[in-house]
Design an enzyme around this catalytic site. Structure first.
Site, short mmCIF file in Angstrom:
data_model
loop_
_atom_site.label_atom_id
_atom_site.label_comp_id
_atom_site.label_asym_id
_atom_site.label_seq_id
_atom_site.Cartn_x
_atom_site.Cartn_y
_atom_site.Cartn_z
N LEU A 117 6.01 67.05 42.44
CA LEU A 117 6.69 67.53 41.24
C LEU A 117 7.92 66.68 40.91
O LEU A 117 8.41 65.94 41.77
CB LEU A 117 7.08 69.00 41.44
CG LEU A 117 5.88 69.92 41.72
CD1 LEU A 117 6.34 71.23 42.35
CD2 LEU A 117 5.10 70.18 40.43
N LYS A 235 13.60 59.26 51.92
CA LYS A 235 13.14 58.77 50.62
C LYS A 235 14.31 58.39 49.72
O LYS A 235 14.30 57.33 49.08
CB LYS A 235 12.28 59.84 49.93
CG LYS A 235 11.82 59.44 48.52
CD LYS A 235 10.98 58.17 48.53
CE LYS A 235 10.72 57.65 47.11
NZ LYS A 235 9.86 58.52 46.33
#
Length: 363
Positions: A117, A235
């Site tokens: 998402l 990340k």
């Protein structure tokens, strides 16, 4: 008188030593449990079998998610999908893929659910909002929830705690709680399509090992990063480094051209010496230097500038949370925010070379 050869003597000695070790272990086993615990006390570990992941739910069918689903289908998984985009759902339905109207319906049909998402708020809503994955209260069918979105570590950790407090509808042995992994990816749309993504995973190591074959059906590398939230942390740190290196390469190439060096020549210098990096040897920002790079396609496709700005925002916020000064993060965020405000939010983030450093607004 019996004569024993050296060979037989060695055998006798080995047997005697083995008997001594056995007696020692037997004596040690009668010690107090507190003495035993460091060596012999094991906490129960949940073991997942591959059959527990046959039914996979996937929520978020954008540029990345839709390609990841295709690879799951190729790998033989039974997949159920959901997205707020009805047109995308219809495409999957026409392919024979099971489509669901809500995240909760996906959960009810799946052993494991993967989410991909746009932002932390989207993830939180899909998990805890109306018709969300956790709509059923404390009861949950999936054994495992995997979030591959790029979000802040704090949200990943909060959701992991929330999930761990749920109870499985179908208990397995004495295990009654589901598990969550944060597993964002690197590689972009091309890697998602080719099934060569890299997954950075945070959460239970046992769950990570169990999920590894599933992740490798969509990627070629998985890296276990530690506790919940560490995958998300990895990340945003990776993308921070990527943004700063892209700015450095762009600035150097722009300066080199102004000094009379061709970008292709300077790129060869970089890639043969200490400046070599992904932005120089795989994703060069100067049009025409690398045919496959977005820069040679008018900066179309690739990783959008608005997504880079979003990830830099996450990095900057995380730095504030931990009291860390990150001046390059702040500078990179300022540049990419300006880039988006000038109307280039949908273009690949390497367009920073053309707009910011070469001063060309025409694309």
């Amino acid at each position: 008188m019996i004569v024993i050869s050296c060979f037989h003597q060695n055998v006798v000695e080995e047997i005697t030593m083995a008997m001594c070790r056995a007696r020692a272990l037997f004596s040690f086993s009668k010690c107090k449990p507190t003495l035993l615990s460091p060596l012999f006390h094991f906490s129960p570990i949940r073991r997942f079998s591959s059959s527990e992941f046959e039914s996979v739910g996937f929520i978020g069918l954008g540029n990345m998610g839709s390609r990841m689903v295709h690879n799951l289908i190729k790998a033989g998984y039974k997949v159920a999908v959901h997205d707020i985009n009805c047109n995308v759902l219809k495409k999957f339905s026409d392919m024979g893929v099971s489509t669901k109207e809500t995240p909760f319906e996906v959960a009810e049909a799946s052993d494991v659910v993967i989410t991909m998402l746009p932002s932390s708020s989207h993830v939180f809503d899909v998990f805890t909002g109306p018709n969300g994955l956790l709509q059923g209260g404390n009861l949950l069918r999936p054994w495992l929830l995997i979030d591959s979105s790029t979000i802040d570590p704090q949200t990943s950790r909060k959701l992991s705690v929330t999930v761990s407090k749920c109870i499985l509808k179908e208990k397995k042995d004495h295990w009654v709680n589901p598990v969550m992994l944060d597993a964002p990816v690197s590689g972009g749309v091309l890697a998602a399509e080719a099934g060569t993504l890299a997954f950075m995973v945070g959460g239970s190591e046992e769950a990570y090992l169990a999920a590894k074959p599933l992740l490798l059906s969509m990627g070629k590398n998985t890296i276990y990063c530690g506790k919940a939230g560490n995958g998300s942390a990895a990340k945003i740190c990776n993308n921070l480094a990527m943004a700063v290196s892209m700015l450095g390469i762009s600035e150097a190439l722009a300066l080199g051209q102004s000094l009379g060096i061709a970008a292709s020549t300077l790129t060869r210098v970089f890639n043969s010496s200490s400046a070599r990096c992904w932005s120089s040897d795989s994703y060069n920002p100067v049009p025409g230097v690398m045919e496959a790079a977005p820069s040679s396609r008018n900066y179309d496709g690739g990783f959008a500038s608005k997504l880079m700005a979003k990830d830099l925002n996450l990095a900057a916020a995380s730095a504030i949370d931990v009291g860390r000064k990150c001046p390059l993060t702040s500078q990179a965020l300022e540049i990419y925010t300006e880039l988006c405000q000038d109307g280039h939010e949908a273009r690949d983030f390497s367009c920073v070379f053309r707009h910011y450093y070469s001063g060309m607004d025409e694309f």
